[in-house]
Enzyme design. Structure first.
Site, PDB file in Angstrom:
ATOM      1  N   LYS A 235      21.261  42.880  67.997  1.00  0.00           N
ATOM      2  CA  LYS A 235      20.635  44.380  68.603  1.00  0.00           C
ATOM      3  C   LYS A 235      19.169  44.252  69.002  1.00  0.00           C
ATOM      4  CE  LYS A 235      24.263  47.526  67.390  1.00  0.00           C
ATOM      5  NZ  LYS A 235      24.841  48.717  66.802  1.00  0.00           N
ATOM      6  N   ARG A 270      29.323  44.376  60.394  1.00  0.00           N
ATOM      7  CA  ARG A 270      30.006  44.041  61.620  1.00  0.00           C
ATOM      8  C   ARG A 270      29.129  43.120  62.429  1.00  0.00           C
ATOM      9  NH1 ARG A 270      29.376  45.570  66.740  1.00  0.00           N
ATOM     10  NH2 ARG A 270      31.219  45.974  67.921  1.00  0.00           N
TER      11      ARG A 270
HETATM   12  C1  PT1 Z   1      27.973  49.839  65.586  1.00  0.00           C
HETATM   13  C2  PT1 Z   1      28.571  49.519  66.877  1.00  0.00           C
HETATM   14  C3  PT1 Z   1      29.750  49.566  66.958  1.00  0.00           C
HETATM   15  N1  PT1 Z   1      27.665  49.113  67.856  1.00  0.00           N
HETATM   16  C4  PT1 Z   1      29.993  50.753  64.896  1.00  0.00           C
HETATM   17  N2  PT1 Z   1      30.495  50.197  65.982  1.00  0.00           N
HETATM   18  C5  PT1 Z   1      28.166  48.671  69.194  1.00  0.00           C
HETATM   19  N3  PT1 Z   1      30.790  51.038  63.894  1.00  0.00           N
HETATM   20  C6  PT1 Z   1      29.534  48.718  69.102  1.00  0.00           C
HETATM   21  C7  PT1 Z   1      20.943  47.607  71.321  1.00  0.00           C
HETATM   22  O1  PT1 Z   1      20.174  48.363  70.918  1.00  0.00           O
HETATM   23  O2  PT1 Z   1      26.625  49.932  65.200  1.00  0.00           O
HETATM   24  N4  PT1 Z   1      28.763  50.437  64.819  1.00  0.00           N
HETATM   25  N5  PT1 Z   1      30.329  49.180  68.140  1.00  0.00           N
HETATM   26  C8  PT1 Z   1      27.527  48.115  70.145  1.00  0.00           C
HETATM   27  N6  PT1 Z   1      26.438  48.709  70.554  1.00  0.00           N
HETATM   28  C9  PT1 Z   1      25.067  48.593  70.834  1.00  0.00           C
HETATM   29  C10 PT1 Z   1      23.912  49.136  70.497  1.00  0.00           C
HETATM   30  C11 PT1 Z   1      24.700  47.361  71.107  1.00  0.00           C
HETATM   31  C12 PT1 Z   1      22.861  48.928  70.607  1.00  0.00           C
HETATM   32  C13 PT1 Z   1      23.628  46.893  71.537  1.00  0.00           C
HETATM   33  C14 PT1 Z   1      22.473  47.676  71.352  1.00  0.00           C
HETATM   34  O3  PT1 Z   1      20.768  46.181  71.849  1.00  0.00           O
END
Ligand code: PT1
Length: 297
Positions: A235, A270
């Protein structure tokens, strides 16, 4: 480092996650491998839209040490476009069907739509991973009826707008209060408490500092009775401190972040980089074994 608490992840009684015929013993942190079946994922967009490729990737994640495969058909990274129900179903269901026939893993589905989760459960999925914490109409009732584990995640706003101007009075207590409140709503709707997992939602409506405040106080989420998911793989909070702009190149910082979560009590991680995270976890597990006197590696 000396003020970071280190809860025993192998203290008894350990929690067991039960989903239909499958059981997952959470006696140490377990790995959830990410399988994106979207054209626009933030780190591997479009690679696994083809079900054959998705299956190969899942088999690799499993071989590398993932005991849960998280299938997602809706990108939820900041600014991602919304996807129709038909599109999400057509991406997710064929993959879940084939996964459940071929791999001895738990399958989680990253969706907020009760329609998608119902179809996925019928196709063999075991866990509902909902970044919107069962807030869609009918989601609470659907989760209770499916009788499967559910991950409740905290988010401020929606993926489309969440990074516009995230603001908290006190991020740790607000995230915890939200998770307590969604837990109450779920239990009230008939979801079993032993089916509830928490996720503070790194990157979902949080500034870089908010994300690191969550990381520093992660233990607090792990001491409320619900297994906690640590999910910061690749992230932007990592890129913000390493200067690495390309998500796929954030492997080392992702492993570091995962280990910090695990050290504070996360029981599910994850991650994209399963093999690397599994290797790092061996060090933490060895330390816990030495501490507990159960040194038989
Ligand atoms: C998470 C999650 C998810 N994140 C769960 N499921 C994502 N339970 C998808 C960035 O800042 O944290 N928990 N499913 C993906 N979401 C992101 C959010 C991807 C922020 C990248 C960023 O780069």
């Amino acid at each position: 480092m000396n003020n970071i608490p280190t809860p025993k992840f192998n203290s008894s009684p350990c929690q067991v996650l039960r989903a239909r015929e499958r059981e997952l013993k959470l006696d140490s942190p377990k790995l959830m491998g990410i399988l994106n079946v979207t054209p626009d994922s933030f780190s591997d967009g479009g690679e696994y839209l083809n079900p054959d490729k998705a299956l190969d990737k899942a088999a690799q994640l499993h071989q590398d040490g993932a005991v849960i495969i998280d299938v997602g058909g809706e990108s939820t990274r900041p600014g991602a476009a919304r996807v129709s129900l038909e599109e999400e179903l057509s991406r997710v269901i064929p993959v879940v069907e084939r996964l459940s026939r071929t791999l001895e893993v738990m399958i989680s589905v990253d969706t907020s739509a009760p329609e998608v989760m119902s179809a996925a459960a019928a196709a063999g999925a075991h866990i509902w991973n909902d970044i919107r914490a069962l807030s869609r109409p009918g989601a609470l009732e659907c989760a209770a009826a499916l009788d499967l584990p559910v991950i409740l995640m905290h988010m401020q706003g929606s993926p489309q707008t969440m990074q516009d101007n995230p603001a908290y009075h006190e991020v740790l207590s607000e995230v915890e209060a939200f998770l307590q409140q969604r837990t109450q709503a779920a239990v009230h709707a008939g979801v079993k408490p032993e089916h509830i997992l928490w996720d503070p939602g790194f990157g979902f409506g949080k500034s870089v500092q908010d994300n690191y405040t969550l990381l520093s106080g992660f233990t607090r989420f792990c001491t409320q009775g619900y297994p906690v998911v640590g999910a910061l793989s690749r992230k932007s909070m990592l890129g913000a401190v390493t200067g690495i702009a390309v998500p796929a190149s954030r492997v080392i910082s992702s492993v570091a972040g995962a280990l910090i979560c695990a050290q504070q009590g996360a029981l599910i991680l994850r991650v994209h980089d399963v093999r690397e995270t599994a290797e790092a976890l061996q060090v933490l597990k060895a330390m816990h074994k030495a501490r507990s006197g159960n040194w038989d590696i």
